[in-house]
Scaffold this motif. Structure first.
Motif, PDB file in Angstrom:
ATOM      1  N   THR A  77     -35.735  13.282 -13.532  1.00  0.00           N
ATOM      2  CA  THR A  77     -36.511  13.241 -12.288  1.00  0.00           C
ATOM      3  C   THR A  77     -37.043  11.841 -12.024  1.00  0.00           C
ATOM      4  OG1 THR A  77     -37.152  15.568 -12.574  1.00  0.00           O
ATOM      5  CG2 THR A  77     -38.479  14.232 -11.063  1.00  0.00           C
ATOM      6  N   ALA A  78     -37.594  11.207 -13.069  1.00  0.00           N
ATOM      7  CA  ALA A  78     -38.151   9.859 -12.917  1.00  0.00           C
ATOM      8  C   ALA A  78     -37.070   8.853 -12.550  1.00  0.00           C
ATOM      9  CB  ALA A  78     -38.864   9.444 -14.199  1.00  0.00           C
ATOM     10  N   ARG A  79     -35.930   8.937 -13.243  1.00  0.00           N
ATOM     11  CA  ARG A  79     -34.837   8.012 -12.954  1.00  0.00           C
ATOM     12  C   ARG A  79     -34.270   8.273 -11.557  1.00  0.00           C
ATOM     13  NH1 ARG A  79     -31.281   8.957 -17.313  1.00  0.00           N
ATOM     14  NH2 ARG A  79     -33.024   8.122 -18.519  1.00  0.00           N
ATOM     15  N   GLY A  80     -34.244   9.538 -11.198  1.00  0.00           N
ATOM     16  CA  GLY A  80     -33.700   9.894  -9.897  1.00  0.00           C
ATOM     17  C   GLY A  80     -34.533   9.385  -8.739  1.00  0.00           C
ATOM     18  N   ARG A  81     -35.841   9.263  -8.941  1.00  0.00           N
ATOM     19  CA  ARG A  81     -36.700   8.802  -7.849  1.00  0.00           C
ATOM     20  C   ARG A  81     -36.316   7.402  -7.374  1.00  0.00           C
ATOM     21  NH1 ARG A  81     -41.732  11.143 -10.879  1.00  0.00           N
ATOM     22  NH2 ARG A  81     -41.937  13.208  -9.896  1.00  0.00           N
ATOM     23  N   ASP A  82     -36.000   6.525  -8.317  1.00  0.00           N
ATOM     24  CA  ASP A  82     -35.581   5.179  -7.934  1.00  0.00           C
ATOM     25  C   ASP A  82     -34.286   5.225  -7.129  1.00  0.00           C
ATOM     26  OD1 ASP A  82     -37.724   3.987  -9.197  1.00  0.00           O
ATOM     27  OD2 ASP A  82     -36.644   3.643 -11.069  1.00  0.00           O
ATOM     28  N   THR A  83     -33.352   6.053  -7.572  1.00  0.00           N
ATOM     29  CA  THR A  83     -32.079   6.171  -6.862  1.00  0.00           C
ATOM     30  C   THR A  83     -32.294   6.737  -5.467  1.00  0.00           C
ATOM     31  OG1 THR A  83     -30.987   6.575  -8.985  1.00  0.00           O
ATOM     32  CG2 THR A  83     -29.738   7.100  -7.005  1.00  0.00           C
ATOM     33  N   GLU A  84     -33.129   7.753  -5.362  1.00  0.00           N
ATOM     34  CA  GLU A  84     -33.422   8.343  -4.052  1.00  0.00           C
ATOM     35  C   GLU A  84     -33.979   7.301  -3.086  1.00  0.00           C
ATOM     36  OE1 GLU A  84     -36.158  11.558  -4.779  1.00  0.00           O
ATOM     37  OE2 GLU A  84     -34.949  12.229  -6.475  1.00  0.00           O
ATOM     38  N   SER A  85     -34.945   6.525  -3.552  1.00  0.00           N
ATOM     39  CA  SER A  85     -35.593   5.529  -2.691  1.00  0.00           C
ATOM     40  C   SER A  85     -34.586   4.505  -2.189  1.00  0.00           C
ATOM     41  CB  SER A  85     -36.729   4.832  -3.452  1.00  0.00           C
ATOM     42  OG  SER A  85     -37.733   5.747  -3.825  1.00  0.00           O
ATOM     43  N   GLN A  86     -33.713   4.034  -3.095  1.00  0.00           N
ATOM     44  CA  GLN A  86     -32.740   3.014  -2.715  1.00  0.00           C
ATOM     45  C   GLN A  86     -31.692   3.565  -1.756  1.00  0.00           C
ATOM     46  OE1 GLN A  86     -31.238   1.478  -6.447  1.00  0.00           O
ATOM     47  NE2 GLN A  86     -33.311   1.127  -7.204  1.00  0.00           N
ATOM     48  N   VAL A  87     -31.220   4.760  -2.018  1.00  0.00           N
ATOM     49  CA  VAL A  87     -30.201   5.372  -1.159  1.00  0.00           C
ATOM     50  C   VAL A  87     -30.770   5.622   0.231  1.00  0.00           C
ATOM     51  CG1 VAL A  87     -28.874   7.491  -0.795  1.00  0.00           C
ATOM     52  CG2 VAL A  87     -28.848   6.376  -3.024  1.00  0.00           C
ATOM     53  N   LEU A  88     -31.984   6.157   0.303  1.00  0.00           N
ATOM     54  CA  LEU A  88     -32.589   6.433   1.604  1.00  0.00           C
ATOM     55  C   LEU A  88     -32.837   5.144   2.372  1.00  0.00           C
ATOM     56  CD1 LEU A  88     -33.693   8.457   3.612  1.00  0.00           C
ATOM     57  CD2 LEU A  88     -35.897   8.347   2.432  1.00  0.00           C
ATOM     58  N   ALA A  89     -33.314   4.113   1.691  1.00  0.00           N
ATOM     59  CA  ALA A  89     -33.582   2.844   2.367  1.00  0.00           C
ATOM     60  C   ALA A  89     -32.302   2.254   2.952  1.00  0.00           C
ATOM     61  CB  ALA A  89     -34.218   1.857   1.394  1.00  0.00           C
TER      62      ALA A  89
END
Length: 288
Positions: free
Chosen positions: A254-266
């Motif tokens: 979950t923690a690692r995924g948050r960074d990926t989510e933020s970058q993909v959405l941006a």
């Protein structure tokens, strides 16, 4: 030699039409005849659908935007062309929707204020109060609209009222954890982007990291896609992945995924706000 100057207004032209020979030549010729200078151009021929897609950024000081729009409309009829003209200098009016996880919201607000996104955040809508202070720190109006099964229709009506009042061209579901009704999805068609914390089409639904952990995956990911009435099945704009292994807990993923989510959405928001994404049925053409 064109009549455009370094101070000429810049525009972005997006178009698609049935593919045929001479389209690039015709578009370039039209712009030349109108004193425009092409600054960036990209095109794509989809052999599966027989459609041609093109994005052109150009500067033109010889004609007003109104004149360009009228003459482009006449030009398009000869090619069966659908096109859109955008003033490049105008940031895209945006409303962000969020629930109780704020990593994507925080990332978007920071990028916006840092001048990294061509958006203008007009409002934040949430079914919880958690981020009203964050919104205030960026001087963005915060609208708390609780949603229950009994009040969903009224809540969505209020949400849509705010979105339309702000003139929003883009609505970002930055971990907004409510399923939108079919009516709201239709109202926001083509202008609402969702971030899903999974590498779709795998692990749909509310808890994909739990599903991923249970299956022992070696890659986790995130997907930014347009919102449709079919849950988690809208046209995909961007995806990315992060490595995982057998030692990872659900919390690690979950923690690692948050960074990926933020970058993909941006990235998806950036490309949409720069008019780099064209819909192609259930897919997208992204001129990066």
């Amino acid at each position: 030699m064109t009549t455009s100057t370094p101070t000429s207004p810049a525009y972005i032209l997006n178009l698609y039409c049935p593919d045929r020979t001479g389209i690039v030549h015709a578009v370039s010729g039209f712009l030349l005849e109108h004193g425009a200078n092409i600054e960036e151009a990209a095109q794509y021929n989809d052999h599966d659908t027989g459609l041609f897609f093109m994005r052109v950024r150009f500067a033109c000081g010889a004609h007003s935007e109104a004149v360009l729009r009228e003459e482009l409309k006449a030009f398009a009829t000869g090619f069966g062309m659908t096109l859109q003209l955008h003033a490049a200098a105008e940031p895209m009016k945006t409303v962000i929707m969020v629930s109780k996880e704020g990593h994507c919201l925080n990332d978007l607000l920071f990028r916006w204020k840092s001048g990294l996104l061509a958006i203008d955040v007009r409002a934040i809508i949430s079914n919880h109060r958690d981020f009203y202070q964050l919104a205030a720190s960026y001087n963005v109006p915060f609208h708390h609209i609780p949603v229950t099964a009994a009040t969903k229709a009224q809540a969505e009506a209020k949400q849509l009222e705010i979105i339309e009042a702000e003139g929003a061209e883009l609505v970002v579901l930055a971990r907004y954890m409510q399923i939108l009704s079919d009516n709201l999805c239709r109202s926001l068609s083509g202008r609402a982007i969702n971030i899903h914390h999974s590498f779709l089409p795998s692990f749909k639904g509310a808890k994909p990291y739990y599903q991923a952990h249970d299956r022992g995956v070696k890659l986790i990911g995130a997907t930014a896609h347009y919102v449709t009435a079919d849950l988690d099945e809208g046209p995909i704009i961007e995806q990315d992945v992060a490595r995982a292994d057998h030692t990872d807990t659900v919390e690690d993923l979950t923690a690692r995924g948050r960074d990926t989510e933020s970058q993909v959405l941006a990235r998806a928001v950036k490309w949409h706000s720069e008019h780099r994404v064209l819909l192609n049925g259930h897919r997208t053409v992204v001129f990066r």
